[in-house]
Motif scaffolding. Structure first.
Motif, short mmCIF file in Angstrom:
data_model
loop_
_atom_site.label_atom_id
_atom_site.label_comp_id
_atom_site.label_asym_id
_atom_site.label_seq_id
_atom_site.Cartn_x
_atom_site.Cartn_y
_atom_site.Cartn_z
N TRP A 1 0.81 -1.22 0.00
CA TRP A 1 0.00 0.00 0.00
C TRP A 1 0.85 1.27 0.00
N GLY A 2 2.12 1.16 0.28
CA GLY A 2 2.99 2.33 0.25
C GLY A 2 2.87 3.26 1.44
N PHE A 3 2.45 2.74 2.59
CA PHE A 3 2.32 3.58 3.79
C PHE A 3 3.69 4.08 4.21
N LYS A 4 3.79 5.39 4.43
CA LYS A 4 5.07 6.02 4.77
C LYS A 4 5.14 6.47 6.23
N GLY A 5 4.07 6.33 6.97
CA GLY A 5 4.02 6.89 8.31
C GLY A 5 4.62 6.01 9.38
N MET A 6 4.40 6.43 10.63
CA MET A 6 4.92 5.69 11.78
C MET A 6 3.86 4.73 12.31
N ILE A 7 4.30 3.55 12.73
CA ILE A 7 3.41 2.56 13.32
C ILE A 7 3.69 2.48 14.81
N MET A 8 2.68 2.75 15.61
CA MET A 8 2.79 2.61 17.07
C MET A 8 1.91 1.46 17.52
N SER A 9 2.18 0.96 18.71
CA SER A 9 1.34 -0.09 19.27
C SER A 9 0.16 0.52 20.00
N ASP A 10 -0.86 -0.29 20.20
CA ASP A 10 -1.87 0.10 21.18
C ASP A 10 -1.22 0.02 22.56
N TRP A 11 -1.87 0.63 23.54
CA TRP A 11 -1.27 0.71 24.88
C TRP A 11 -1.09 -0.70 25.47
N ILE A 12 0.13 -1.03 25.82
CA ILE A 12 0.61 -2.35 26.28
C ILE A 12 0.28 -3.43 25.25
N GLY A 13 0.33 -3.08 23.97
CA GLY A 13 0.02 -4.03 22.92
C GLY A 13 1.25 -4.60 22.24
N VAL A 14 2.41 -4.59 22.93
CA VAL A 14 3.64 -5.21 22.39
C VAL A 14 3.98 -6.40 23.28
N TYR A 15 4.21 -7.56 22.66
CA TYR A 15 4.42 -8.79 23.41
C TYR A 15 5.76 -9.45 23.10
N SER A 16 6.60 -8.77 22.33
CA SER A 16 7.90 -9.34 21.97
C SER A 16 8.86 -8.19 21.71
N THR A 17 10.14 -8.55 21.63
CA THR A 17 11.16 -7.53 21.38
C THR A 17 11.63 -7.61 19.93
N ALA A 18 12.45 -8.61 19.61
CA ALA A 18 13.02 -8.71 18.27
C ALA A 18 11.94 -8.88 17.21
N GLU A 19 10.92 -9.70 17.53
CA GLU A 19 9.89 -9.99 16.54
C GLU A 19 9.12 -8.73 16.13
#
Length: 823
Positions: free
Chosen positions: A176-194
């Motif tokens: 789709w060519g998205f150029k923006g920044m991707i953030m997580s939802d609040w406490i929505g990250v469950y891994s580091t490297a992945e």
């Protein structure tokens, strides 16, 4: 700011804005929200970096598909239709970003229920994922350029979105060519490297849990490389550059916005989100002539402004206008001497109504006092005995507040107060009615509620768990305070300990919270009789049904019924006065078992600050309603026979595979595939109570002269037709364009809305209008070839006033098949 922030404007809920079918209005709302963002400054306390970003970044819009009306956050999305959802979102985003504020489109993707939202796997076919759930994001990217995107909590087909490279990088960025920044939802990250390798740029909120030092270890192990970090940081810095270029200061005082133009926009948006569902006897618009002597306003919360659904969508409104206030102001402004009387009829709350307007400090100033200690301030502070030691320690910090729902995610001086703290809340409660009052409390951690130094509620002894504060709070526990007198002062003291919550482990800094509510006890049958008697003797009876506490982030609804004895109340009032105007306010669909008895019904959604005035404008005819339902309303037949269409929850296409029902452990199966919303009703030949796109007007519109141009080799074509206002009333009409391919290799919906246009017409005026369509209106997603396909052949084009009220039909033809990927 969540606690003690500067007041803000609350616009109608997204289902209401979607119901307007008005891209120009969505753009203006976006601009107004950007003005609010620009007025917000940086906060000096903890979470400063997060909430300062809200000056530069608006965490909206939500475009999750309304797969089921039971969804706790359904009111936050625009529609069950991906086209309407995506196009309203695009206009909203363009409005926000026109003033240098970043929009954040969310929650990407298939985040359609609250049940097990952090872990549930939305198991969905590739075709349904593309055509229904990804489509509104795709359309928003095609017609706007959101600078940020928020990933969702859930898994999709087994993998958390925050670490799904195919969704975040292959589709979103590469395809789709998205150029923006991707953030997580609040406490929505469950891994580091992945998550880093998948393309998730920013973990929210701070301070980091899954990154920081964990990244150092991943680099040492070569699970990550510096180039991976560079790619993520680059996107954050690019957004920072846009923030710097916006001219919004990073360390300015927080301010609000209140102008005549803003007030008018809020009122317009409120009125334009009201859908006229029925007007069989032309009761509306209600004219205030000399024959109108009494108007009754009946129903729970009609004297309170229920501006929004619950959860993170709630805010501290700069002002509110309740339905009762709006109707009284209309009657007064019209110079009519009619009495406007109110009675509750029934109660319908899930949580007791907040008492902010009835609480005062010792000097008479509205509000209450909060005091914080890092250690127990007195030996018996959390005991059930109201008499504390006289040697209570001085608080570490304190403040005042005007609200009785306090969620301490921010607004606390973190340099002085630890999350494992003790809190004392004191206020003077002055009832506005005499009688017994039910008073209730819910807290984060443990707590006790005293009134005039007598224990009323014990939440320190094995407190029951509840849903408030996104599952971090207790259930609401209430008790009766007997014989309270209107106007008399009662001292309320609430003591809270947040230590137990900290021991359980908090996902972010959280100093606890409390919710203090209450309502005068009403004997059910007495209230019924009072409401019915009031209706009998009144010339105009707006009957208001409100239940925003039943729709909230954190939990889904169990059914589609109006709460408590509301349906019985409506039926009895309709029998007493058939001219009753029934006004339902909800964020999504409800059943109405009395619908055949009612001649006049309005759907108000949640109308924001000006909901009362907006509703009064529609009832009075100052505004001619033009909204259409942005989602299907299933119905209910009390005693269905074999020939009846089963108008009930079981008809909803996602039934029974929704929420905690009908699913395999840890996953929810999207069994209905592409047949979501009205598509599901049509493929099963089920007639809902009110179809998608339905909405009446005080005008009458005729459709004629449909023309369809041939489809070009690129898939472009134009639909034109004439709409005529054949009434004596100026009005606006939303015409909807539906497309269907009768002969296709795969099953296609009976009709898919691919375009719409809102037309303003004076009485007697006619206009030819055009709707330009492209290959998006023709294609389906082919899972075998992993691309979009528009097959050669004939396409049926239908133009209608709703998905079921088709006025014109035509055909056009595609000469050669098309395939494509991307936007």
């Amino acid at each position: 700011m969540i606690f003690n922030g500067v007041t803000s404007s609350c616009f109608p809920s997204s289902t209401g804005l979607g119901a307007s079918f008005d891209v120009d209005l969505a753009y203006k709302v976006g601009q107004a929200l950007a003005d609010e963002c620009r007025a917000k400054g940086e906060y000096k306390f903890r979470f400063a970096s997060i909430h300062a970003d809200r000056s530069h970044i608006l965490l909206a819009p939500t475009v999750n598909t309304q797969r089921s009306p039971l969804g706790g956050r359904s009111f936050e999305s625009f529609s069950e239709d991906p086209n309407l959802n995506g196009l309203i979102a695009a206009a909203y985003i363009n409005g926000v970003q026109s003033k240098g504020v970043s929009a954040t489109i969310k929650h990407y993707v298939a985040n359609d229920q609250e049940f097990e939202r952090f872990s549930i796997s939305s198991d969905v076919s590739e075709r349904a994922l593309r055509e229904i759930y990804l489509k509104p994001f795709q359309l928003a990217l095609k017609h706007a350029d959101p600078w940020a995107l928020m990933s969702s909590y859930n898994r999709v087909n087994g993998l958390h979105v925050s670490e799904d490279k195919r969704l975040l990088d292959d589709i979103l960025r590469k395809e789709w060519g998205f150029k923006g920044m991707i953030m997580s939802d609040w406490i929505g990250v469950y891994s580091t490297a992945e998550s880093i390798k998948a393309g998730l740029d920013l973990e929210m909120p701070g301070p980091t849990v899954m990154r920081g030092r964990a990244v150092d270890r991943a680099l040492i192990a070569q699970k990550l490389f510096p180039s991976d970090i560079d790619a993520r940081v680059r996107k954050i810095l690019e957004l920072l550059q846009k923030a710097l270029a916006s001219g919004i200061p990073f360390d300015a005082p927080e301010e609000g916005v209140d102008t005549p133009e803003l007030r008018q926009l809020l009122r317009t948006a409120a009125a334009d989100s009201v859908v006229l569902l029925k007007n069989d006897k032309n009761v509306l618009p209600l004219k205030l002539d000399e024959s109108v002597k009494k108007i009754a306003v009946i129903g729970p919360n009609a004297k309170f402004a229920m501006t929004s659904g619950g959860g993170s969508a709630r805010l501290l409104e700069s002002w509110t206008v309740s339905p009762l206030e709006g109707i009284k102001e209309w009657v007064k402004g019209a110079g009519n001497s009619a009495e406007v009387n109110y009675t509750i009829g029934v109660t319908s709350h899930k949580y007791l109504p907040l008492l902010s307007s009835l609480t005062f400090q010792e000097d008479g100033t509205p509000g209450s006092v909060l005091e914080f200690w890092n250690e127990k301030p007195a030996k018996d502070f959390m005991d059930l005995n109201p008499d504390m030691s006289a040697n209570i320690a001085s608080p570490a910090w304190g403040c005042t507040t005007k609200v009785t729902n306090i969620m301490l995610l921010d607004g606390v001086d973190a340099s002085k107060v630890d999350p494992s703290c003790y809190i004392r809340y004191t206020t003077t409660f002055i009832p506005d009615e005499s009688g017994d009052w039910e008073l209730g409390l819910s807290v984060s951690g443990t707590g006790n509620f005293f009134i005039d130094d007598k224990l009323l509620v014990d939440l320190s002894t094995d407190p029951p768990p509840g849903n408030i504060y996104v599952g971090m709070g207790t259930a609401e526990v209430s008790n009766i305070a007997k014989g309270l007198k209107a106007g008399q002062k009662y001292r309320v003291e609430i003591r809270v300990s947040n230590i137990e919550m900290v021991k359980k482990g908090l996902p972010f800094a959280f100093w606890g919270g409390l919710r203090f509510g209450g309502i005068k006890v009403v004997e059910k049958e007495e209230a019924f009789h009072e409401a019915v008697d009031l209706a009998k003797g009144s010339d105009g009876v707006p009957d208001k049904l409100l239940f925003s506490s039943w729709e909230s982030e954190g939990f889904d609804r169990d059914d589609l019924e109006l709460p408590g004895l509301t349906n019985r109340l409506v039926s009895e009032i309709l029998q007493a006065n058939p001219k009753t105007i029934v006004v339902n306010q909800s964020g999504s669909a409800v059943t109405m078992p009395w619908i055949d008895e009612a001649s006049t019904v309005l759907q108000a959604f949640y109308g924001g600050n000006e909901l009362g005035n907006g509703l009064a404008d529609v009832i009075s005819g100052k505004v001619n309603p033009s909204a259409k339902l942005s989602l299907t309303f299933p119905g209910f037949v009390r005693q269905p026979t074999a020939t009846d269409s089963m108008k009930r929850l079981e008809d909803v296409p996602s039934y029974p595979s929704y929420g905690g029902k009908g699913q395999e452990p840890g996953k929810i199966l999207y069994n209905e595939g592409i047949f979501v919303g009205y598509r599901g009703y049509q493929i099963k030949n089920l007639a809902p109570m009110f179809p998608f796109g339905h909405g009446l007007s005080y005008s009458k519109f005729d459709y004629s002269g449909l023309k369809c141009t041939p489809i070009s080799s690129e898939g472009n074509f134009t639909i034109s037709f004439t709409i005529t206002n054949s009434s004596q009333v100026d009005g606006r009409e939303v015409a909807q364009v539906y497309v269907h391919q009768p002969q296709a290799s795969l099953p296609r919906p009976v009709r898919e809305m691919k375009g719409f246009i809102k037309v303003t017409l004076k009485a007697g005026e006619g206009k030819e209008v055009k709707v330009d369509l492209d290959r998006e209106a023709l294609g389906y997603y082919d899972e075998r070839r992993m691309c979009w396909v528009a097959e050669m052949g004939k396409f049926e084009v239908s133009v209608g006033a709703s998905s079921e009220d088709i006025k014109l039909k035509g055909t056009t033809e595609l000469g050669e098949s098309l395939t494509w990927t991307g936007l």
